[in-house]
Write an enzyme that holds these catalytic residues in place. Structure first.
Site, PDB file in Angstrom:
ATOM      1  N   PRO A 180     -22.336  -9.108 -14.543  1.00 25.68           N
ATOM      2  CA  PRO A 180     -21.546 -10.328 -14.782  1.00 25.68           C
ATOM      3  C   PRO A 180     -20.570 -10.244 -15.943  1.00 25.68           C
ATOM      4  CG  PRO A 180     -23.784 -10.922 -14.194  1.00 25.68           C
ATOM      5  CD  PRO A 180     -23.772  -9.429 -14.328  1.00 25.68           C
ATOM      6  N   LYS A 234     -11.177  -6.145  -6.088  1.00 23.45           N
ATOM      7  CA  LYS A 234     -12.545  -6.351  -5.596  1.00 23.45           C
ATOM      8  C   LYS A 234     -13.587  -6.006  -6.655  1.00 23.45           C
ATOM      9  CE  LYS A 234     -11.220  -5.252  -0.797  1.00 23.45           C
ATOM     10  NZ  LYS A 234      -9.874  -4.677  -1.056  1.00 23.45           N
ATOM     11  N   PHE A 235     -13.535  -6.696  -7.774  1.00 27.01           N
ATOM     12  CA  PHE A 235     -14.472  -6.413  -8.856  1.00 27.01           C
ATOM     13  C   PHE A 235     -15.918  -6.600  -8.401  1.00 27.01           C
ATOM     14  CE2 PHE A 235     -10.790  -8.086 -11.527  1.00 27.01           C
ATOM     15  CZ  PHE A 235     -10.314  -6.818 -11.822  1.00 27.01           C
ATOM     16  N   ASP A 256       0.845  -1.199   0.000  1.00 31.81           N
ATOM     17  CA  ASP A 256       0.000   0.000   0.000  1.00 31.81           C
ATOM     18  C   ASP A 256       0.877   1.244   0.000  1.00 31.81           C
ATOM     19  OD1 ASP A 256      -2.325  -1.535   0.011  1.00 31.81           O
ATOM     20  OD2 ASP A 256      -2.279  -1.723   2.193  1.00 31.81           O
ATOM     21  N   THR A 263     -19.077  -7.713 -17.327  1.00 33.26           N
ATOM     22  CA  THR A 263     -17.963  -6.806 -17.041  1.00 33.26           C
ATOM     23  C   THR A 263     -16.973  -7.442 -16.076  1.00 33.26           C
ATOM     24  OG1 THR A 263     -19.347  -4.863 -17.425  1.00 33.26           O
ATOM     25  CG2 THR A 263     -17.361  -4.539 -16.112  1.00 33.26           C
ATOM     26  N   THR A 269     -13.226  -5.789   6.519  1.00 31.23           N
ATOM     27  CA  THR A 269     -12.884  -5.931   7.935  1.00 31.23           C
ATOM     28  C   THR A 269     -13.136  -4.661   8.739  1.00 31.23           C
ATOM     29  OG1 THR A 269     -10.584  -5.407   7.446  1.00 31.23           O
ATOM     30  CG2 THR A 269     -11.182  -7.742   7.553  1.00 31.23           C
TER      31      THR A 269
END
EC number: 4.1.1.23
Length: 231
Positions: free
Chosen positions: A67, A62-63, A11, A69, A117
């Site tokens: 569906p 995190k697509f 990150d 795409t 989370t």
């Protein structure tokens, strides 16, 4: 076959910093995760450069879309040679099945995000969801498994129950890993490496405890030692 259990979250705000940091790690001890910020800034070439350094790459985008795409996005990710890619289980079964079909016969592993989370019971209530986080995570994990996905992202606190209902072959990827004494940062459901592995986690995503350490390689080795002590 070497199968590092730790995934280091890269990150960082730019490609140069990320690559310089990764070059100081040991690719036999970890995999690396590239998220939305870094991938948006640096693009596919960053993934290629990390792979040239010897790392398996978890592309954490995190697509979550219609569906067709999501299927196309998963196929594009696989063409980069990434080890793992993820989608949101809340996209529903049609989307999950399309993603699975797009990766059939390819080496890229497909997992689903259940609940982030950072979400707790109050957050779910604000969204109109009456279930507890644990119940919601289990429902979404079982949906992902029925759709043929390889696993899910879940906290260590949910891993025990998920391991019981999904079996030993389902991959559980656990973020929110800290050593005792570390701050919680912005993740509400955290655990130590030993706690997570004992709970049934397959892989551990670790970011700031390694990336902000004055000795990142030493921190990585210590985390690996803790994992090895309970395997």
């Amino acid at each position: 076959m070497n199968d590092p259990r730790i995934i280091v979250a890269l990150d960082f705000p730019d490609q140069c910093t990320a690559l310089n940091f990764a070059a100081g790690l040991d690719s036999t001890l970890c995999r690396v995760k590239v998220g939305k910020e870094l991938f948006t800034l640096a693009g596919p070439q960053l993934v290629e450069k990390l792979m040239k350094l010897g790392f398996d790459v978890f592309l954490d985008l995190k697509f979550h879309d219609i569906p067709n795409t999501v299927a196309a996005a998963c196929s594009a990710a696989s063409s980069l040679g990434v080890w793992m890619v993820n989608v949101h289980a809340l996209g529903g079964s049609k989307m999950l099945l399309a993603a699975r079909q797009a990766l059939d016969g390819k080496r890229t592993r497909l997992i689903a995000v259940t609940l982030l989370t950072s979400l707790n019971q109050n957050d779910l209530s604000e969204l109109g969801i009456a279930d507890t986080p644990e119940t919601m995570v289990q429902r979404l994990a079982l949906l992902a498994q029925r759709c043929g996905l390889d696993g899910v992202v879940c906290s260590a606190l949910e891993a025990v129950s998920l391991r019981e209902v999904t079996g030993e072959d389902f991959c559980l990827v656990t973020p929110g890993i800290r050593s005792f004494g570390d701050g919680n940062d912005d993740q509400a459901r955290i655990a130590t490496p030993a706690m997570a592995i004992r709970s049934g986690a397959s892989y551990l995503v670790i970011g700031r405890p390694i990336t902000r350490s004055p000795d990142p390689l030493g921190a990585l080795r210590r985390f690996n030692d803790e994992v090895a002590s309970v395997l």
